[in-house]
Structure formats: structure tokens, C-alpha cells
Design an enzyme around this catalytic site. Structure first.
Site, PDB file in Angstrom:
ATOM      1  N   ILE A  59      36.473  43.866  42.031  1.00  0.00           N
ATOM      2  CA  ILE A  59      36.407  42.429  41.755  1.00  0.00           C
ATOM      3  C   ILE A  59      35.059  42.057  41.145  1.00  0.00           C
ATOM      4  O   ILE A  59      34.043  42.700  41.419  1.00  0.00           O
ATOM      5  CB  ILE A  59      36.687  41.630  43.064  1.00  0.00           C
ATOM      6  CG1 ILE A  59      37.099  40.198  42.773  1.00  0.00           C
ATOM      7  CG2 ILE A  59      35.507  41.701  44.038  1.00  0.00           C
ATOM      8  CD1 ILE A  59      37.777  39.502  43.952  1.00  0.00           C
ATOM      9  N   CYS A  60      35.072  41.034  40.288  1.00  0.00           N
ATOM     10  CA  CYS A  60      33.850  40.445  39.742  1.00  0.00           C
ATOM     11  C   CYS A  60      34.038  38.930  39.755  1.00  0.00           C
ATOM     12  O   CYS A  60      34.723  38.412  40.636  1.00  0.00           O
ATOM     13  CB  CYS A  60      33.525  40.997  38.355  1.00  0.00           C
ATOM     14  SG  CYS A  60      34.725  40.579  37.085  1.00  0.00           S
ATOM     15  N   ARG A  61      33.457  38.196  38.824  1.00  0.00           N
ATOM     16  CA  ARG A  61      33.604  36.743  38.838  1.00  0.00           C
ATOM     17  C   ARG A  61      34.954  36.300  38.287  1.00  0.00           C
ATOM     18  O   ARG A  61      35.654  35.495  38.892  1.00  0.00           O
ATOM     19  CB  ARG A  61      32.468  36.066  38.070  1.00  0.00           C
ATOM     20  CG  ARG A  61      32.530  34.543  38.142  1.00  0.00           C
ATOM     21  CD  ARG A  61      31.296  33.861  37.590  1.00  0.00           C
ATOM     22  NE  ARG A  61      30.968  34.281  36.245  1.00  0.00           N
ATOM     23  CZ  ARG A  61      31.457  33.739  35.127  1.00  0.00           C
ATOM     24  NH1 ARG A  61      32.318  32.747  35.193  1.00  0.00           N
ATOM     25  NH2 ARG A  61      31.086  34.183  33.957  1.00  0.00           N
ATOM     26  N   GLY A  63      37.054  38.785  36.160  1.00  0.00           N
ATOM     27  CA  GLY A  63      37.923  39.923  35.903  1.00  0.00           C
ATOM     28  C   GLY A  63      37.498  40.844  34.782  1.00  0.00           C
ATOM     29  O   GLY A  63      38.053  41.927  34.636  1.00  0.00           O
ATOM     30  N   MET A  87      36.505  36.602  41.713  1.00  0.00           N
ATOM     31  CA  MET A  87      36.086  35.768  42.836  1.00  0.00           C
ATOM     32  C   MET A  87      36.429  34.299  42.614  1.00  0.00           C
ATOM     33  O   MET A  87      36.615  33.555  43.578  1.00  0.00           O
ATOM     34  CB  MET A  87      34.586  35.930  43.094  1.00  0.00           C
ATOM     35  CG  MET A  87      34.207  37.268  43.695  1.00  0.00           C
ATOM     36  SD  MET A  87      34.991  37.632  45.298  1.00  0.00           S
ATOM     37  CE  MET A  87      34.278  36.341  46.327  1.00  0.00           C
TER      38      MET A  87
END
Length: 108
Positions: A59-61, A63, A87
């Protein structure tokens, strides 16, 4: 470019192994409790911290970085699943988060 699996945050199972590839300041503002934090640019140097027998939900902010990390991990023999929407989507779904500060967890 290899194919890899992507799932929405609603499909991330309870107790899944989460790899958060955001930057330190993003992690500190809010993250998933129990997630492993390795910023994307540190991943090649720190890959030995990951269990190759474990499925990782990356996961990141939003995608993008997690997509790159998922592709890289899959290319190196790991089982990795990209979390679509990152996120931001996690927060929108009201999924639990913690922060490293006294403030309410948020996504930067």
C-alpha cells in the site's frame, strides 16, 4: 512487465501482512497498525526484511508506488498484491489507522 494482482481495500483480509511503501512523513501521519514500513526507494536494500513465503499486501497513498513495489517484488520471487486506492481509500472506508503523533491519524 509482469502481471500482478490488485485488490480494493475492502478485499484486504483481517490480519493480512501489509507493506507500506510511503515516505516517513506519510507513515508518521497515519498508517495501518502492524504494517511493515519500507519506503519504496529503500525496498531493494531492505528486501531481506520480508518473508518470501508470506503474501504481502502493498500500500501507498493512492496506488502508484505500491504498484511499482508489487511489480518489483513479484519479479524477485515474492507474492505481492497491490492495494488499489492506497491509504486514501483505506481512510475513506473507515478502516482503522494509528499515527506516530498525538493527532488523529490522517493520510498526507
Amino acid at each position: 512487465m509482469s502481471e500482478f494482482e490488485s485488490v480494493p481495500v475492502t478485499a484486504v483480509p483481517e490480519g493480512a501482512r501489509i507493506l507500506d511503501v510511503r515516505e516517513d512523513y506519510e507513515w508518521e501521519a497515519g498508517h495501518i497498525d502492524g504494517a511493515l514500513h519500507i519506503p519504496l526507494d529503500e525496498l531493494p536494500a531492505r528486501v531481506e526484511e520480508l518473508d518470501p513465503d508470506e503474501t504481502l499486501h502493498v500500500i501507498c497513498r493512492t496506488g502508484g508506488r505500491s504498484q511499482r513495489a508489487t511489480q518489483w517484488l513479484e519479479g524477485h520471487g515474492y507474492t505481492a498484491i497491490n492495494v488499489n486506492g492506497g491509504m486514501g481509500a483505506w481512510l475513506d472506508e473507515g478502516r482503522p489507522m494509528v499515527s506516530e503523533s498525538d493527532g488523529e491519524p490522517t493520510v498526507l
